[in-house]
Design a protein around this motif. Sequence first.
Motif, short mmCIF file in Angstrom:
data_model
loop_
_atom_site.label_atom_id
_atom_site.label_comp_id
_atom_site.label_asym_id
_atom_site.label_seq_id
_atom_site.Cartn_x
_atom_site.Cartn_y
_atom_site.Cartn_z
N PHE A 256 1.02 -1.09 -0.11
CA PHE A 256 -0.09 -0.10 0.03
C PHE A 256 0.71 1.37 0.09
O PHE A 256 0.65 1.98 -0.70
N VAL A 385 -9.01 4.10 4.90
CA VAL A 385 -7.51 2.97 4.91
C VAL A 385 -7.57 2.61 6.58
O VAL A 385 -7.36 1.55 6.76
N PRO A 397 -6.98 -2.08 0.90
CA PRO A 397 -6.43 -0.80 0.35
C PRO A 397 -5.06 -0.90 -0.24
O PRO A 397 -4.99 -0.13 -1.28
#
Length: 535
Positions: A256, A385, A397
């Motif tokens: 991420f 998130v 996410p």
Amino acid sequence: MARASDGEAARFSLLVAASRATGFVRMLAGFAVLGTSTQLGNVVQSANLVPTLLFELLAAGALGAVFIPMLVDEERRFAGPVDAFRSRLAGTVMFYLGAVLAVVVAVALLARGQVTDYLLGNVPVEDRRQAQLLGTYLLWWFLPQVFAYLANGVAVALLNARNRFWAGAVCPLVNNVVVSITLGALAIMRGGDVSLPLSGTEKLVIGGGFTAGVVAMAAVPLLDAFNHAAPLGRPLPPRSGQLRSLGRAVWWAVLFLGAAQLPMLAVLPLTNAVDGHTQVWILTWQILLLPHALLASPIYTTRLPALATAFQQTDTRSFAELSGASVRSVLTTGALAGALLAALSPQVAQAVSIGAAADSTAAVTAAVAGFAVGVPAYALWMTLVRISYATSDARTPALVAVVVAVAAVAGFYVVNATVEGDARVGAFALVWSLTIGVGAVVLAIRLRHLLGGRAEFRASWVRRRTLAVAAAGLAAALLGLTVSTDVAVMALIVGAVGGTLGLGAFFGVDRGLGGPAMMTTIGSFGGAPDSEPVA
């Protein structure tokens, strides 16, 4: 639980405001002292970003996505005293991530020439050699900063898990003060000269001063953690099942954050091609972060432990109430701040384009307007998130972030090939804003089962707040278009008055359409309930 989180968010916001005020001074000092007419500002800012990007890519995910939920869930995951678990988990993170960072820093130092070639490869030929020499020197100072970032991150995570948030909010203030003093010293030494090359003493002041700021920043939460959190313990063995579980979660968090940093890594060589455009990009990025840090970050930071607790206790009602109130808050404040920034972007640009950067007003105006679109999108994105992380889901996410990053980078290269002049940096900012907005919508759809549905987001609330935000932007824009000035102080005054008019229009329209009293609305900005209770 919600009221306790609201109080923490309010206190956190006050501390963040103090840190951001000094951050704004630091930002203006850098813009004014380093200037935008040569490559000096581009080189210093690019080199200074390298350790931050490395830390965000390799270590921050483990702290933000995994550390706090695991600490909240400590009794289920660890058969032993609470402090023993915290001690071992902190020691594990420090040991293994420290080892990874040590290898990466060693490789980066050996390849620092290639790093600067990538960052500065688009610099005009006549300036490139001196720019690369300065960048290579500064990396010697800046790259080891990642270890201070790691220590800072572990200490803050330990403190946050114990609902101690002040050190994490205040520590940037220390860094800002040290760097601002450094920039002041450089200004005195150079007497307004922003040309390259720098003398050995001048390079030492920049490298040593910026690094001293990071070390001082890390010392604040470390001292607080030493007094109020568990000490570092023996790390988990490599074959531990808990370590493997942590590693799986960290992988998605690293993916991420790697995806989140990819647009920044991609845009720097493009902005470095024009004198001052990297300075403008970073300045306006910080302007975007100002309302985010004051209004959105306190909400999702202080709510994460409570969300994790509600999820682990299968308290779906509390989880929906917390997540719904958080999203409503950051959407409202983000949209309002974004509308005012867009409406007053010429005044903001005029107010900050001072000193050696006085000729950058057009580029700053374009970039502020482009980033203003992304203020509510980024607030929603980061809040969603954290909501996902509270459920120990770092995968969703990460996958959405990869798609967003690829789209942003593709958009940057389209802009690079089609847009010229000062509008170029503004177009880069707009591309980032639009792609993060699409990502936030996709993530909201994926997480809709966690957000309380229509009970938390009634059509009347959406309609009322949309019209109120539009009225705020229109009122501010009308003043900005009516009163124009080329003087920074006057632009600041016009911007302040325009922002006040915009806020008045927002509260007036919101109340006129059936919304709550102004003080109740202000309370909802901190995540407190508004006039529409959960069904």
